[in-house]
Every structure is written in C-alpha cells, then in structure tokens.
Design an enzyme around this catalytic site. Sequence first.
Site, PDB file in Angstrom:
ATOM      1  N   LYS A 198      -9.517   2.163   7.615  1.00 58.64           N
ATOM      2  CA  LYS A 198     -10.821   1.655   8.083  1.00 58.64           C
ATOM      3  C   LYS A 198     -10.992   1.783   9.595  1.00 58.64           C
ATOM      4  CE  LYS A 198     -10.259  -2.474   6.225  1.00 58.64           C
ATOM      5  NZ  LYS A 198      -9.095  -2.262   5.351  1.00 58.64           N
ATOM      6  N   THR A 199      -9.988   1.335  10.341  1.00 63.22           N
ATOM      7  CA  THR A 199     -10.113   1.345  11.792  1.00 63.22           C
ATOM      8  C   THR A 199     -10.244   2.766  12.324  1.00 63.22           C
ATOM      9  OG1 THR A 199      -8.894  -0.719  12.030  1.00 63.22           O
ATOM     10  CG2 THR A 199      -8.982   0.711  13.958  1.00 63.22           C
TER      11      THR A 199
ATOM     12  N   GLU B  61     -16.472  -1.886  10.832  1.00 68.38           N
ATOM     13  CA  GLU B  61     -15.322  -1.905   9.939  1.00 68.38           C
ATOM     14  C   GLU B  61     -15.509  -3.078   8.983  1.00 68.38           C
ATOM     15  OE1 GLU B  61     -10.497  -2.559  10.194  1.00 68.38           O
ATOM     16  OE2 GLU B  61     -11.554  -1.631  11.887  1.00 68.38           O
TER      17      GLU B  61
END
Length: 462
Positions: A127-128, A171
């Site tokens: 995600k990051t 995110e």
Amino acid sequence: MMNNPNPISSYLKAGSKVHLVGIGGVSMCPLAEVLHGMGMQVQGSDMTESDTVKHLRSVGIPVAIGHNAENLGDCDLVIRTAAVHDGNPEIAGAVSRSIPVYERAQAWGAIMQHYPNALCVAGTHGKTTTTSMCTHIFMAAEADPTVMIGGTLPMLHSGYRVGQGDTIILESCEYCNSFLSFFPTVAVILNVEEDHLDFFKDLQDIEHSFRKFAELVPPTTGTVIVNADNEGAMDSVAGVDRNIITFGLEHPADCTAANLAVDENGRPVFDVMVKGERYAHVTLGVYGHHNVLNALAAAATAWSLGLSGSAVEAGLASFSGAGRRFEHKGSFRGAEIYDDYAHHPDELHALISTCRELGYKRLVVAFQPHTYTRTIKFFDNFVQELSRADVVILAEIFAAREQNTTGISSSDLCRNIPGAVYCSTLDKVTDQLVQVVQPGDLVLTVGAGDIYRAGEKLLERA
C-alpha cells in the site's frame, strides 16, 4: 463510534470547533491541516512534543501536551486516532459532556467526498509503495494532489501533503474495516491475503471486507483496479458490478508489462500496455517483481483518470522508494545496510527474493516479528522464509497493540532456523551485527516495529 447521532460531515464546516486526540500522529497531523484549511477551528493534544507538534503550532493550530478532559474546551466534536481508547480522559470527558466522538477514518471519508477524484489504495501488502508511486505520478502531472501515506515519502519530506487540486490519494487500511468509512471513486486492490487475524476471522472474512470496499465505488463513474495475479483479490471482486480494470504479469490483464527486462543496475525496465496499446515506457528506481506489479497498479490508476503516459514515465522514474521500504541506510565495514517494513511472510518472500538477485556475497537479516498473533499464525511460514537468508538474527517480538497471553517468543523461531541467533534487546542485535557483518554483505533490518534502530546504531559504530 460514540455520542454521534449525526454524520460527521454535518460538523465539517467553517467555524466548527474540532479537537483531535493524538494530533501528532502520522495521519492525524495532515487531517488537522486539511480541516484547518476548510476554515474549522482546530485544536488537539498529543502525549509528547515533536517536530510535528511544532509544525502544527506554526500554522496556527494549538496543541496541548498530555491528555486531559480540560483540553476539550468548548469544542463541537472530537476526532480520535485508532490508538486512543475509550478510557482516555479526553474521550471520557467528551462522552460525559455529550460531545460527539468520531474516528479518524470517518473524518477522512467525509473529507474525500469534497474531491472529484478520491483514489484509495488498499491491499495486504504494497500500500505505502503504490500510494507513493501514485503521488509521484500525480505530482509529475502537476495535478497538485492532497496525499495521505502511511509512511514517509522523501519527495514530501513527510507522509502527507495538502494540495489544491481535484484529487486526494489515500493509503487505505483494512484493519478494523477502517477503509469502509471511505468514499473512493477509484479503489485499488493490490492483494488480499490472511493477515490481521486478531480482528478478521479468516481469509473469507477479509475477502468479504475487500468486496465491500470495492462496492463503495460509484456504480457508473467509479473504477476498481485489481491485481489479476492475486487469487484473493480476484475472489474479492468476483461478481462486483463495477467498472473493473485488472493489472498483472502472470494472468491476462488490462494493464500489463511488455518487454520486461532489467538494466545494468538491476532495475526493471518495461513498456506499460493498457488494453493492448503502449501507454508508457518505464524505468523503475526500485527493485523486484513485486514493485513491477505496484507500478502497474499505479499506472492503471493514472490511465483510468486520464493522465498522460509521460507523467507515468516521469513519476515512476523519480520514485526511489518510500521510507522503510528497502531504504538504504548507509555502509558499515564494506557492507550495505538497508531497512524494510516487511512483517508478513509474503512480504519477506518478496524482499528476500529481490535481495538474492542483487549480487551480494551474503544476505544478513535482522528480523523483528510484529505482534504475537501474527507470529503464531504464520510461524512455519516465517521459519521457511527466514531460512533463505545466510545469517539470521532475531529480535524479540514487537507487541504493538497486543498482550502476550501465549508466551510466544522470537526464541521459538530461533530454535527452528539453523544457525539463527536470538537477541532479547535491540542493543544486543546491534552487537551481534558488529560481530558477524563482513565486506560484501547486504544487511537487512526488517519488521514493522523499531528494528530499524539496530541498523542505525550499527552505522554509528562505523
């Protein structure tokens, strides 16, 4: 959710007074700035002084140190970070005075309704990095996005930015179903695997949550971007009546990579193909098969929102990684020291596989498991993945939000990994690294806790 008969959106307007509990947190600080920019009277509290707190004060947001019911003043609502529990004196004080209390995710969800494009990046892993890649692309396109990332992006010198454009990029975490408070116009699902089993019952429960996330996208105008190579992701969106764009390398997909190769530095080079046509030619600044997939997800997102292929090329070329995502920390006696946030066996697999391709003499891994429940659930998987390293040093489990009710320890992992060494403290991890590191080694400090400190202390001894 407490004391909140009305939706939070009814309070998010100019002149309303809002108190943020834990205002110095990674996603609370940008929330404070966004609310401040909307004309709200923002205040908050945090447990400690920090650069973040100083920054908030510098833009006119008062911050109290320590949590006390008196800090609430005459606020109209309270927003709390996930780390703040019902017993917190400010939460208890708000309840006693009938001041509504909302969760951070609810606030972000209400805010994103003000943006024509709300890009929410979800998945068990990546995600990051993918949110950061999207940020680089949208910045290259001069779209001036508002951004919220669960880590530090060097380009931003923080984990967020407050822009004036029509796009917000967030995110989006599935833990405690936080992302179900969001209102995405574009929902990205990178992968769906077993994790956070202290909250979810099983993989089917997790897939159900991601399905609900996909269904938050508007039926006619929104888009779901999903990984065709990940079974859990595809199962999550099976039968979902939304516009779906797939990306992948191993299965037929709308967005894929052609002519995939690596350059002289080992970095992936490829053509991004969308629905059979070349969209962009990309040279990544990060390594690994998993990052090719992350880049395809970001490119598919950009394509869905009408950005140029040149913005994708420039954005991805300028991205060299997010903080704690295979982050180069320095050199020690001829060895290179990197740090990574990997805390799930699948993430470890991708990380170690990538490192094995880089040509170092040995791979030295100092690993800190994250939470007792994850260590127990994936015990055999952790043993299997860590055994692929040449040298393994195990720090004690980072508890995070949990209590150790089972007696599990990293020493249990150590006994099952040939040659592994268990260290009860981070200082002992550093001492062990000093003893074993040799010229030509690639040294990894790995985990979602504070294992990075061991690597930083090692560099102090260089």
